[in-house]
Design an enzyme around this catalytic site. Structure first.
Site, PDB file in Angstrom:
ATOM      1  N   CYS A 111      -3.466 -11.943   0.073  1.00  0.00           N
ATOM      2  CA  CYS A 111      -4.733 -11.988   0.800  1.00  0.00           C
ATOM      3  C   CYS A 111      -4.574 -12.357   2.272  1.00  0.00           C
ATOM      4  CB  CYS A 111      -5.687 -12.968   0.118  1.00  0.00           C
ATOM      5  SG  CYS A 111      -6.093 -12.503  -1.584  1.00  0.00           S
ATOM      6  N   HIS A 253     -11.065 -15.159   5.001  1.00  0.00           N
ATOM      7  CA  HIS A 253     -10.831 -14.408   3.775  1.00  0.00           C
ATOM      8  C   HIS A 253     -11.923 -14.725   2.768  1.00  0.00           C
ATOM      9  CE1 HIS A 253      -9.244 -12.863   0.128  1.00  0.00           C
ATOM     10  NE2 HIS A 253      -8.903 -14.040  -0.347  1.00  0.00           N
ATOM     11  N   ASN A 283     -13.937 -10.310  -3.705  1.00  0.00           N
ATOM     12  CA  ASN A 283     -12.688 -10.634  -3.017  1.00  0.00           C
ATOM     13  C   ASN A 283     -11.842  -9.360  -2.983  1.00  0.00           C
ATOM     14  OD1 ASN A 283     -10.024 -11.401  -2.415  1.00  0.00           O
ATOM     15  ND2 ASN A 283     -10.183 -13.349  -3.494  1.00  0.00           N
TER      16      ASN A 283
END
Length: 333
Positions: A111, A253, A283
């Site tokens: 990520c 993020h 996500n």
């Protein structure tokens, strides 16, 4: 002095939308739990046969149109879900974009991958190796999730976002500021897909079926994500010569809403300065930050001249942050 300057932005989501109701019909969870604990209502997922490269090519094409240029001097793809284990996916993306004889490679920082990609891209530009680059964050996480695992299936979505970087001046809008990047491999098992690599392939042991899917230790990840993103953010802001109150927008993020709330509190930056699209897309791993950037431009939350902090955390463990004064650019839909 040369600097890497954001000159274009593009994003793309696969058409298929999966709602919480669709997931709760087969998983032991509820819409209320997903919304309150994760903050997700819908997510986009790839159709059978669609791959990370397909998402990334479309996002990159839109970024090039946004920049008003026909091509770039290289491609960096941040992804955890390459089309194949070998070769890298970026060269195929470059070819499909009509880019010939340019450097193209993948970055695996989960990520945090897009922030790592920006850092590497900035290094290639400031050193004079290339004059422009496309940096892409693209992931098809639905392809590595265990459909019966309620702890991960409800969190992630698929998508891609891209920016065009060009050589420019450090004092112009869009110039990337100092980076703060880090890792801690001792905690690599907190976020992992155990099977599929050389360690599993070189073993004669029978691999458990679940090891081919994404796995995450939620509580430990939460604590580390908050601490690492907050520390990297403070360092990047300080190196830029700003203080927390200078920051107009935070593009973090999109892990889950509780992590965003905690980072906001740690940094002392009001939560309403955080641009968030996790409710609609989930996500999206490496695609998270560029998709949030595009969302901010569309919604009007992100405007030219604003001082912006980018920060991310992912498997590895990895983390990173950088700053940018947002340039005046438009999206190409």
């Amino acid at each position: 002095m040369r600097a890497a300057v954001v000159a274009g932005l593009g994003s793309w989501l696969p058409p298929r939308v999966v709602t919480n109701d669709e997931l709760t019909a087969r998983l032991d969870t509820t819409d209320e739990w997903i919304r309150t604990r994760i903050g997700v209502a819908t997510r986009h997922v790839v159709e059978p046969g669609m791959a990370t490269s397909d998402l990334s090519v479309e996002a990159a094409r839109r970024a090039l149109r946004s920049a008003g240029v026909p091509g770039a001097g290289g491609v960096i793809l941040a992804t955890t879900t390459p089309d194949r284990p070998c070769p890298a996916t970026a060269p195929e993306i470059a070819s499909r974009l009509g880019l010939v004889d340019v450097p193209a490679f993948d970055i695996a920082a989960v990520c945090t991958g897009f922030v790592y990609g920006l850092g590497v891209g900035a290094g290639l530009i400031t050193s004079g190796i290339v004059d422009s680059l496309i940096v892409i964050g693209g992931d098809a996480y639905s392809t590595i999730l265990n459909p019966q695992d309620r702890t991960t299936s409800v969190i992630f979505g698929d998508g891609a976002g891209a920016v065009v970087l060009r050589a420019g001046s450090p004092d112009e809008p869009g110039a990337l500021g100092p980076f703060d990047l880090g890792s801690d491999g001792e905690l690599s098992d907190l976020i992992t897909v155990p099977a599929g690599g050389s360690r599993q392939r070189s073993s004669r042991d029978i691999v458990p079926h679940g090891d081919k899917f994404f796995q995450m230790e939620g509580r430990e990840v939460f604590a580390n994500a908050v601490a690492r993103m907050s520390a990297a953010s403070r360092n990047a802001v300080k190196r830029q010569g700003w203080v927390a109150s200078d920051v107009d927008r935070v593009i973090a993020h999109q892990a889950n809403t509780r992590i965003l709330d905690a980072v906001s509190e740690e940094l002392g930056v009001p939560r309403d300065k955080f641009v968030s699209n996790i409710t609609d897309v989930g996500n999206t791993s490496a695609a998270s930050i560029p998709l949030a950037l595009a969302h901010g431009v569309r919604s009007g939350e992100l405007q030219a001249g604003q001082k912006v902090l980018l920060t991310a955390f992912g498997g590895g463990l990895t983390w990173g942050a950088t700053t940018v004064v947002w340039p005046d650019l438009s999206l190409a839909e």
